[in-house]
Structures are given as C-alpha cells and as structure tokens.
Design an enzyme around this catalytic site. Structure first.
Site, PDB file in Angstrom:
ATOM      1  N   LYS A 202      20.823 -53.373  15.622  1.00  0.00           N
ATOM      2  CA  LYS A 202      22.203 -52.893  15.705  1.00  0.00           C
ATOM      3  C   LYS A 202      22.286 -51.424  15.291  1.00  0.00           C
ATOM      4  CE  LYS A 202      26.838 -53.736  13.817  1.00  0.00           C
ATOM      5  NZ  LYS A 202      27.663 -54.640  12.995  1.00  0.00           N
ATOM      6  N   GLU A 208      11.474 -52.433   9.375  1.00  0.00           N
ATOM      7  CA  GLU A 208      10.541 -53.363  10.013  1.00  0.00           C
ATOM      8  C   GLU A 208      10.556 -53.223  11.527  1.00  0.00           C
ATOM      9  OE1 GLU A 208      12.205 -55.557   6.323  1.00  0.00           O
ATOM     10  OE2 GLU A 208      12.909 -54.142   7.847  1.00  0.00           O
ATOM     11  N   GLY A 266      25.218 -58.842  12.827  1.00  0.00           N
ATOM     12  CA  GLY A 266      23.892 -59.191  13.300  1.00  0.00           C
ATOM     13  C   GLY A 266      23.661 -60.681  13.416  1.00  0.00           C
ATOM     14  N   ARG A 267      24.085 -61.428  12.411  1.00  0.00           N
ATOM     15  CA  ARG A 267      23.857 -62.886  12.432  1.00  0.00           C
ATOM     16  C   ARG A 267      24.843 -63.611  13.351  1.00  0.00           C
ATOM     17  NH1 ARG A 267      25.549 -60.957   7.719  1.00  0.00           N
ATOM     18  NH2 ARG A 267      27.482 -61.676   6.746  1.00  0.00           N
ATOM     19  N   GLU A 352      23.520 -65.725   4.136  1.00  0.00           N
ATOM     20  CA  GLU A 352      23.873 -64.304   4.169  1.00  0.00           C
ATOM     21  C   GLU A 352      25.381 -64.124   4.297  1.00  0.00           C
ATOM     22  OE1 GLU A 352      21.098 -61.262   5.835  1.00  0.00           O
ATOM     23  OE2 GLU A 352      22.722 -60.990   7.294  1.00  0.00           O
ATOM     24  N   HIS A 383       7.570 -86.927   6.717  1.00  0.00           N
ATOM     25  CA  HIS A 383       6.296 -87.025   6.012  1.00  0.00           C
ATOM     26  C   HIS A 383       6.056 -85.823   5.110  1.00  0.00           C
ATOM     27  CE1 HIS A 383       4.954 -90.542   8.377  1.00  0.00           C
ATOM     28  NE2 HIS A 383       5.715 -89.990   9.311  1.00  0.00           N
ATOM     29  N   LYS A 511      16.981 -53.325   0.502  1.00  0.00           N
ATOM     30  CA  LYS A 511      16.453 -52.333   1.437  1.00  0.00           C
ATOM     31  C   LYS A 511      16.343 -50.962   0.771  1.00  0.00           C
ATOM     32  CE  LYS A 511      18.473 -54.362   5.651  1.00  0.00           C
ATOM     33  NZ  LYS A 511      19.450 -54.116   6.722  1.00  0.00           N
TER      34      LYS A 511
END
Length: 560
Positions: A202, A208, A266-267, A352, A383, A511
């Site tokens: 965005k 990263e 963003g999410r 978030e 399991h 950040k």
C-alpha cells in the site's frame, strides 16, 4: 463507546454467572428446538451458508441482551455510515471503504467530491484487461506475488482456497518474509522467462517487501544478463500500491501498475488489486464472483434485521465469549485443506484490528478486547492440539468450517472428514461423563481398582463452546461471503468495545525500532530502501539501546 456501567452490560454479566452454572447438556434438554432457534442462514447470492451457534454457551435471553447492546452502541448505524464514506478511522482521519471495492457500478460514494466507486470500477476494468492479456499471452506461467501482512495473507488465501475448484495453467507463489531463504527457495523453481512479479504494498515503504522486490529484480537481471533497470526487467514487474510513483524511488521499475486507495486498510484489501495474482490465475470472471459473494454479505449486514443478521450475531457472540466470559483465545478449524491459510489470515484480521487497549476517546478499556487467534486444518489438527481443547484447563471457543461437497470428488473420504468435524463439535459440547465411561468399559476390566482409576482420565466435562459454519461447496462466491462475514464480525466487536479497528500503531512502533537497530547491526546501510528513506533512518541511529538489546547487538555482530 462502551462502558461497563451500561445497564445492558450489567445484565450480560449477570447472565454470564447464570450460564456459568448450567451446561450445554441442560440447555439442549430444556429447549428441544434449540438447534433451530440458534441457527441462521447467510446467502452468498446463490447458495445458503448455514451457521449453527446452538453449541455456544448462550440462550435466547443472552441473545436478547446482546441485541440490546448492539442497539445501545449503534452497530448497524455505524456500518451504514461506513458504506457511505464516513470518516471511521479516527486516529488516521480517513474513511474505511473496503466495501466500496465490491460495490455495484450504480452505487455512488463520494469522498472529497470524488465518486470512489466510479474510480474502483475504472481500475477493475484495467485489472480485468491486464489479467486477460496475461492469460491469453501464455508467456507467464509463474506469478510471484511479493507483499506482507494483508498484501500477502489475503491473496495467498484466495489462491489456495480456489485452486481445488478452478484449474489454471499459471502457478502462483507468495513471498513475504525478509528471510532470504523464502524468496531464494521460490526462485529456485522459477524460469525467468516465464515469471511475472507482482509487488503488493500500500505504501511502498515496507522493508520486507522492498528487499524482496530488489532481490527479485537483480536475480532476473543476472539470469538475463541485462541491466537491472532495463525495460526487459520492467516487463516482468507489476506494482500494486496507493503510491505507485514511489516504486522508481525504491529502485523498482515496473511496466504496469495498479492502484488501491488510502481508505483501504491492508488487512481489508483482499477485494482490491492486491489479489491480482489469483485474478490472473483463475480469470476475471471468477474474481467477479468472489466480489459478488462479498457484496451479498455487505448487503446482508446493512439491510437484515438484527435477529437474522449473521455477522452481527457472530460478532456479538465474540464479544460475549471474549469480553464477558473472559476466554483468552479462539480457534478456527476449517475441515478443508484448501482453507489451510484461513487461521493465519484471521490472526491478522482479528488481532491487528482489535488487539487494542485504548478506546476511541483515548481512555484505557477495562475489557478484554482481542483473543489470541489460532487454529489448524481438520483432521490434522485433531492429532496436534485437540487434546487440549477437550480436556485442557483453558476453555477455547472453536469455529468449525466445512463444506457438503468435496473439491476432489472422493465422496467416501469426504464423508469421513465431515463426520469428524461434527463429532468433534459434539464432543466439545457434551463431553463424556464418568457414568458413560464406566458403561463403555468392559465389566471385567472395570471391576479392577486400577481400571477405575484409569476411567477418570477418560472423562470429558464438555461445555466447550463452538460454532459450525457449513456451506454447499467452496466456490469463489462462498469464499467471498465467508471473508466478508469475518470482516464485519471484527467491525461489530470494535464498535461494541469502543475501539478503532482500523489502525495499527503497535505494528508501527516495532517497525520504527527495527529500522534503528538494523543500522547498528552492520557498518553498511541496508540496501533495501530508497536513498531518501535511508537518510531518514540513519538520522535516528544515535538513539541509545537498552542494556539487553545492546548486548544482543554486540553478540550478533561478533558471531555474524
């Protein structure tokens, strides 16, 4: 703004004490039609999604008060305001308009004198044209989508979820981590001539994403034997951002770019150009169906009465479980391998958004806001951690997600899969008493004292709340509907608890500190940002570190 002084809140706390003294066994015994009373249907526009919350530790009286709480906090009024462009993200002073990303062309939402829906559809037209050209051109057989957070988890979820139903000649990979092991392992299986890179960010300032994009660019240049900034390399790159002009500043030359808008979190961006990779893989028609499924739930949330409003009800039950009952975590368990990415996607969406301790007015909340979200895929998860769900000391509300039709055509195996899902929900709810255990054990074995002692370990008290979501099949429409349902549940919780679900200042602090520390780990500046941003960072490196961080930095430098 929610206050524990509200009368309805006091009533809910009283109901919690009453419910705590009963059990799901007794609740089902008292109401023979409980399953009918506490099941709702949500349509994706074609098929019904059944949501059974009868195994939650609530009754009709609790539900009545939860609806009163929604009225007190004006949840549905606030949702209507969101869809119409109100400034909902108060700390960043902007609208929250992910619903506009799937609105019909006839819809009008104006921000600053601009019809944003018209802009969205103009961009969708360009996206469809580009996606169709890539599919028809047949040059690119591999797409590497580079992003992180919502720019990665959402698109990856959509691609994985739909891969079982929709065939594609194009394979998609998703790269997020700055650990170069991830991107190098992906590139090891890529033919440079056939690989398209989509850079999803965005802001185009994420360390990263820029690091991975630059690495991909130089890898491609080395494979072709050309300059990294040449037009040849640019033809293999696409940028999706609210600020595409920053790409060149960050050293990314892309022949094509598509935009999102600052009012898309963003999410909450899965219905935007961030999902270009799956859009190309499966075709624009499939993506249009995905958007239609989301829009159907947007309309359902806005126009359906509270008593039948599925996202509202589930969001209120989340408030009940987390903020009233005080459960610390929540597990999401899809019984569909294609949805293996759903728990990770929901971790970001929920934690978030609502992992906040400060209310809209700046005051500190006294309530638990976000659960710890986790999960896994059935039956594999059975399991791994189901032992704790059944007999552990912590009660964990569970959500089961399943489908009546398999994606692989193996009916017998699919029946076994769904039988396991139903059985686990039943076992969590009703458990197994000591009398039932004793009756199941052979009389001769049970007569021994040691056997009697062992039987105590087989008792399960049950009373573990769960919801079951069941759809006919995992189609693009159904996936869109499910994701929109979860988006709106997050919104409901945020409104009721009086917090802003659309900022993430806790993420921003980490950040900022990482940028400071990164410059101290190396004598050379990190070559992942534009020179302008590098200069901004180096001005902060004089900040002293705490003793622990200082020692860790020194040790790392010595052993690097």
């Amino acid at each position: 703004m929610i206050s524990t002084g509200l009368e309805v809140w006091k009533l809910l706390l009283a109901h919690s004490g009453r419910i705590g003294a009963t059990s799901l066994r007794s609740l089902f015994e008292k109401d023979s039609a409980r399953a009918e009373h506490l099941t709702r249907a949500l349509s994706d526009g074609k098929d019904e999604i059944i949501v059974d919350f009868s195994k939650q530790l609530i009754d009709l009286d609790v539900l009545h008060e939860l609806f009163a709480l929604a009225r007190e906090t004006k949840v549905l009024d606030r949702f209507d305001a969101i869809r119409n462009g109100a400034e909902t993200n108060s700390t960043e002073r902007q609208a929250v308009l992910h619903t506009a990303l799937r609105a019909t062309p006839e819809t009008t939402v104006t921000i600053g004198g601009v019809d944003v829906v018209a802009e969205v559809h103009a961009e969708l037209k360009a996206l469809r044209k580009f996606a169709d050209s890539v599919r028809k051109g047949k040059k690119f057989k591999k797409i590497v989508s580079i992003g992180i957070g919502g720019s990665d988890l959402g698109p990856a979820l959509v691609y994985e979820a739909l891969s079982g139903r929709y065939q594609s000649d194009i394979n998609c990979e998703f790269v997020a981590n700055i650990d170069m092991v991830e991107i190098t392992s992906v590139l090891a299986n890529c033919d440079p001539n056939e690989t398209l890179f989509i850079i999803c960010s965005k802001t185009l300032t994420i360390t990263e994403t820029l690091a991975n994009a630059r690495y991909a660019k130089h890898w491609l240049a080395s494979q072709f034997g050309v300059d990294a900034d040449s037009e040849t390399i640019a033809q293999h790159f696409v940028v999706v951002s609210a600020y595409p002009q920053r790409a060149a500043q960050a050293g990314i030359n892309a022949a094509n770019s598509f935009k999102i808008w600052p009012w898309v979190g963003g999410r909450f961006s899965v219905s935007s150009a961030m999902s270009l990779a799956p859009m190309i893989a499966f075709g624009s028609d499939v993506f249009d169906e995905f958007l239609a499924g989301m829009r159907s739930v947007d309309d359902h949330m806005q126009n359906t009465a509270p008593q039948n409003n599925v996202p509202l009800i589930l969001g209120l039950i989340d408030v009940w479980n987390i903020s009233v009952r005080g459960y610390a975590s929540q597990a999401f368990l899809p019984y569909a391998y294609q949805l293996r990415g759903l728990p990770s996607y929901l971790q970001q969406l929920i934690m978030e958004s609502n992992g906040k301790s400060v209310q809209d007015d700046g005051s500190v909340t006294s309530l638990r806001t976000s659960p710890v979200v986790w999960g896994g895929v059935g039956t594999t998860a059975q399991h791994a951690f189901f032992q704790m769900l059944h007999q552990g000391t912590d009660v964990v509300p569970v959500e089961f997600i399943g489908f009546a039709q398999s994606a692989h055509g193996q009916t017998v195996e699919h029946d076994v899969l769904i039988a396991n899902m139903f059985a686990q929900a039943r076992a969590l709810a009703f458990g197994r008493t000591r009398a039932e255990v004793d009756a199941e054990v052979d009389a001769e074995v049970n007569s021994a004292n040691v056997a009697s002692k062992e039987n105590a370990h087989r008792v399960m008290h049950g009373n573990r709340p769960s919801t079951t979501v069941l759809a006919p099949a995992l189609t693009s429409r159904t996936l869109g509907a499910l994701i929109a349902m979860y988006e709106h549940r997050v919104f409901v919780q945020g409104v009721v608890l009086g917090i802003n679900s659309f900022d993430q200042w806790g993420v921003e602090l980490g950040k900022s500190l990482a940028k400071q520390i990164a410059s101290e780990l190396s004598s050379e500046p990190l070559n992942v940002l534009s020179s302008e941003l590098d200069n901004e960072l180096t001005s902060e490196t004089s900040s002293p570190q705490d003793a622990s961080t200082r020692r860790l930095i020194d040790w790392y430098r010595q052993h690097r």
